[in-house]
Write a protein that holds these residues in place. Sequence first.
Motif, mmCIF file in Angstrom:
data_model
loop_
_atom_site.group_PDB
_atom_site.id
_atom_site.type_symbol
_atom_site.label_atom_id
_atom_site.label_comp_id
_atom_site.label_asym_id
_atom_site.label_seq_id
_atom_site.Cartn_x
_atom_site.Cartn_y
_atom_site.Cartn_z
ATOM 1 N N MET A 1 -33.590 6.872 -91.755
ATOM 2 C CA MET A 1 -32.834 7.534 -90.709
ATOM 3 C C MET A 1 -31.419 7.804 -91.201
ATOM 4 O O MET A 1 -30.839 7.016 -91.940
ATOM 5 C CB MET A 1 -32.791 6.647 -89.451
ATOM 6 N N ARG A 2 -30.880 8.954 -90.772
ATOM 7 C CA ARG A 2 -29.495 9.298 -91.066
ATOM 8 C C ARG A 2 -28.706 9.277 -89.755
ATOM 9 O O ARG A 2 -29.108 9.911 -88.786
ATOM 10 C CB ARG A 2 -29.417 10.682 -91.716
ATOM 11 N N LEU A 3 -27.598 8.567 -89.734
ATOM 12 C CA LEU A 3 -26.793 8.392 -88.533
ATOM 13 C C LEU A 3 -25.374 8.870 -88.806
ATOM 14 O O LEU A 3 -24.817 8.627 -89.874
ATOM 15 C CB LEU A 3 -26.769 6.923 -88.110
ATOM 16 N N ALA A 4 -24.790 9.545 -87.805
ATOM 17 C CA ALA A 4 -23.461 10.118 -87.986
ATOM 18 C C ALA A 4 -22.706 10.111 -86.672
ATOM 19 O O ALA A 4 -23.289 9.992 -85.590
ATOM 20 C CB ALA A 4 -23.572 11.549 -88.514
ATOM 21 N N THR A 5 -21.388 10.254 -86.785
ATOM 22 C CA THR A 5 -20.520 10.487 -85.631
ATOM 23 C C THR A 5 -19.963 11.894 -85.760
ATOM 24 O O THR A 5 -19.419 12.258 -86.817
ATOM 25 C CB THR A 5 -19.370 9.470 -85.594
ATOM 26 N N VAL A 6 -20.093 12.690 -84.712
ATOM 27 C CA VAL A 6 -19.708 14.097 -84.781
ATOM 28 C C VAL A 6 -19.008 14.520 -83.490
ATOM 29 O O VAL A 6 -19.140 13.874 -82.446
ATOM 30 C CB VAL A 6 -20.932 15.014 -85.010
ATOM 31 N N THR A 7 -18.282 15.616 -83.572
ATOM 32 C CA THR A 7 -17.737 16.252 -82.383
ATOM 33 C C THR A 7 -18.663 17.384 -81.962
ATOM 34 O O THR A 7 -19.276 18.051 -82.802
ATOM 35 C CB THR A 7 -16.329 16.802 -82.632
ATOM 36 N N THR A 8 -18.773 17.594 -80.652
ATOM 37 C CA THR A 8 -19.613 18.642 -80.084
ATOM 38 C C THR A 8 -18.837 19.330 -78.963
ATOM 39 O O THR A 8 -17.764 18.855 -78.556
ATOM 40 C CB THR A 8 -20.912 18.056 -79.499
ATOM 41 N N PRO A 9 -19.356 20.433 -78.420
ATOM 42 C CA PRO A 9 -18.685 21.060 -77.279
ATOM 43 C C PRO A 9 -18.549 20.120 -76.081
ATOM 44 O O PRO A 9 -17.685 20.334 -75.220
ATOM 45 C CB PRO A 9 -19.598 22.249 -76.955
ATOM 46 N N GLY B 1 -17.974 16.771 -76.439
ATOM 47 C CA GLY B 1 -17.200 15.605 -76.814
ATOM 48 C C GLY B 1 -17.749 14.925 -78.061
ATOM 49 O O GLY B 1 -18.664 15.437 -78.719
ATOM 50 N N THR B 2 -17.203 13.766 -78.377
ATOM 51 C CA THR B 2 -17.629 13.005 -79.549
ATOM 52 C C THR B 2 -18.888 12.218 -79.227
ATOM 53 O O THR B 2 -18.973 11.556 -78.196
ATOM 54 C CB THR B 2 -16.524 12.043 -79.994
ATOM 55 N N ILE B 3 -19.866 12.304 -80.128
ATOM 56 C CA ILE B 3 -21.126 11.567 -79.954
ATOM 57 C C ILE B 3 -21.497 10.917 -81.279
ATOM 58 O O ILE B 3 -20.922 11.205 -82.327
ATOM 59 C CB ILE B 3 -22.277 12.499 -79.513
ATOM 60 N N PHE B 4 -22.475 10.022 -81.235
ATOM 61 C CA PHE B 4 -23.146 9.567 -82.449
ATOM 62 C C PHE B 4 -24.602 9.951 -82.319
ATOM 63 O O PHE B 4 -25.141 10.047 -81.207
ATOM 64 C CB PHE B 4 -22.987 8.059 -82.670
ATOM 65 N N GLY B 5 -25.241 10.205 -83.446
ATOM 66 C CA GLY B 5 -26.611 10.683 -83.355
ATOM 67 C C GLY B 5 -27.378 10.526 -84.642
ATOM 68 O O GLY B 5 -26.842 10.098 -85.679
ATOM 69 N N ALA B 6 -28.649 10.873 -84.565
ATOM 70 C CA ALA B 6 -29.544 10.895 -85.720
ATOM 71 C C ALA B 6 -29.552 12.308 -86.289
ATOM 72 O O ALA B 6 -29.733 13.282 -85.553
ATOM 73 C CB ALA B 6 -30.952 10.474 -85.313
ATOM 74 N N VAL B 7 -29.344 12.419 -87.594
ATOM 75 C CA VAL B 7 -29.264 13.714 -88.251
ATOM 76 C C VAL B 7 -30.641 14.068 -88.815
ATOM 77 O O VAL B 7 -31.252 13.279 -89.545
ATOM 78 C CB VAL B 7 -28.223 13.692 -89.375
ATOM 79 N N THR B 8 -31.121 15.244 -88.459
ATOM 80 C CA THR B 8 -32.366 15.768 -88.999
ATOM 81 C C THR B 8 -32.049 17.027 -89.795
ATOM 82 O O THR B 8 -30.912 17.491 -89.841
ATOM 83 C CB THR B 8 -33.361 16.106 -87.880
ATOM 84 N N ASP B 9 -33.076 17.621 -90.399
ATOM 85 C CA ASP B 9 -32.875 18.866 -91.136
ATOM 86 C C ASP B 9 -32.569 20.030 -90.205
ATOM 87 O O ASP B 9 -32.133 21.092 -90.657
ATOM 88 C CB ASP B 9 -34.116 19.187 -91.969
ATOM 89 N N ARG B 10 -32.787 19.834 -88.898
ATOM 90 C CA ARG B 10 -32.589 20.913 -87.927
ATOM 91 C C ARG B 10 -31.311 20.758 -87.118
ATOM 92 O O ARG B 10 -30.880 21.709 -86.456
ATOM 93 C CB ARG B 10 -33.792 20.953 -86.968
#
Length: 281
Positions: free
Chosen positions: A1-9, A11-20
Motif C-alpha cells: 500500500m502507498r499512503l500519502a498526505t495531500v491537499t484537495t479542493p 482540504g487536507t486529507i490522507f489517503g491510499a495512492v493508486t495508479d488512478r
Amino acid sequence: MRLATVTTPSGTIFGAVTDRGVIDLHARLGARHPDLRSLLAEDLPVVPDGAPVDYGFAEIGWLPVVPNPTKIVCVGLNYRDHRAETGNRPTRHPALFLRTPDSQVGHEQPLVQPRESATLDYEAEIAVVIGRGGRRIPRERAWHHVAGISCYNDGSVREFQRHTAQYTAGKKFPGTGGFGPWLTTMDELAPRLTLSCRVNGATVQSADTDGMIFPIDEIVEYASTVFTLEPGDVLVTGTPGGVGSRREPPVFLAPGDVVEVEIGGVGVLRNPVVNDQGCRG
C-alpha cells in the motif's frame, strides 16, 4: 500500500495512492484518525483492489508524507563512499541530528535556495517512517516498528553547515528538504533497496542499502535508545557518495534545477528549485 498526505479542493486529507488517483481514507476513518500519523499507530486498513478513487492526480497537491512528525531524526555519513569522499573517520555509532517539519516540502513542491547562500546541495536518502512506537527497541524487533519507506532529499546549505562542528544551521532552512511522494508499506518492498538521485535528468548518486555503514534495523535500535520513537516519526538514513559539494569543481543547486530522488519499489520524489522570495523579518 502507498499512503500519502495531500491537499484537495475539500482540504487536507490522507489517503491510499493508486495508479488512478487517491482514495480518501480521511473521509472514511477521520472520526478515529485525524491525520496519517494517528493512522500509522494502528493496523493499517485493507483497501480492496479496484476501489474507486476520490481524487485524480490533477486535483491534488502533495504534502510531506507525514507533515507533523514529533521528530525527524537524520543520520550523517552513513554510506561508505560518502564517508570516503568527505575524509571523515569511522565512528562506532550513527551520527544523529534533527530536522524540523518546516524545513521540508512535499513531492512537486519547490525547494527554496535561501538568499543567504548559494550552496544548497542535494542528498538522496531513504526515509523510514515509524508505525509502532517504542523505546529501546532491540535490533531483532526493529522492522516490526516500521510502517514504510519513502524518498527524502536531505537538502543541505553547506556554507552554514560548516559554520561550526555540528550540522544544525545547514539543515533547517525552510523548504530545503523534500519528503515524498508517499510511503510504501514494507510488505511491498524487497530487503535490499536501491537509491539514486538525478539533477536535471543526469544521475549524480546511485547506491543500495548494502553500502550503508549502519543498516536500518541498527539505526532504529540506536535512535530508540536516545529518543522515544512515536508513530509518524521519520528516520532519514544517510546519503551515498556523489554530493555536489564534493565534486571538482563543486556543483550546487540553482533556481530552475529539478532534483529527483528514486527508491526502487517506492517511487520518485521530484522537486524544482526556486529562489527564496520570503520577506525579511
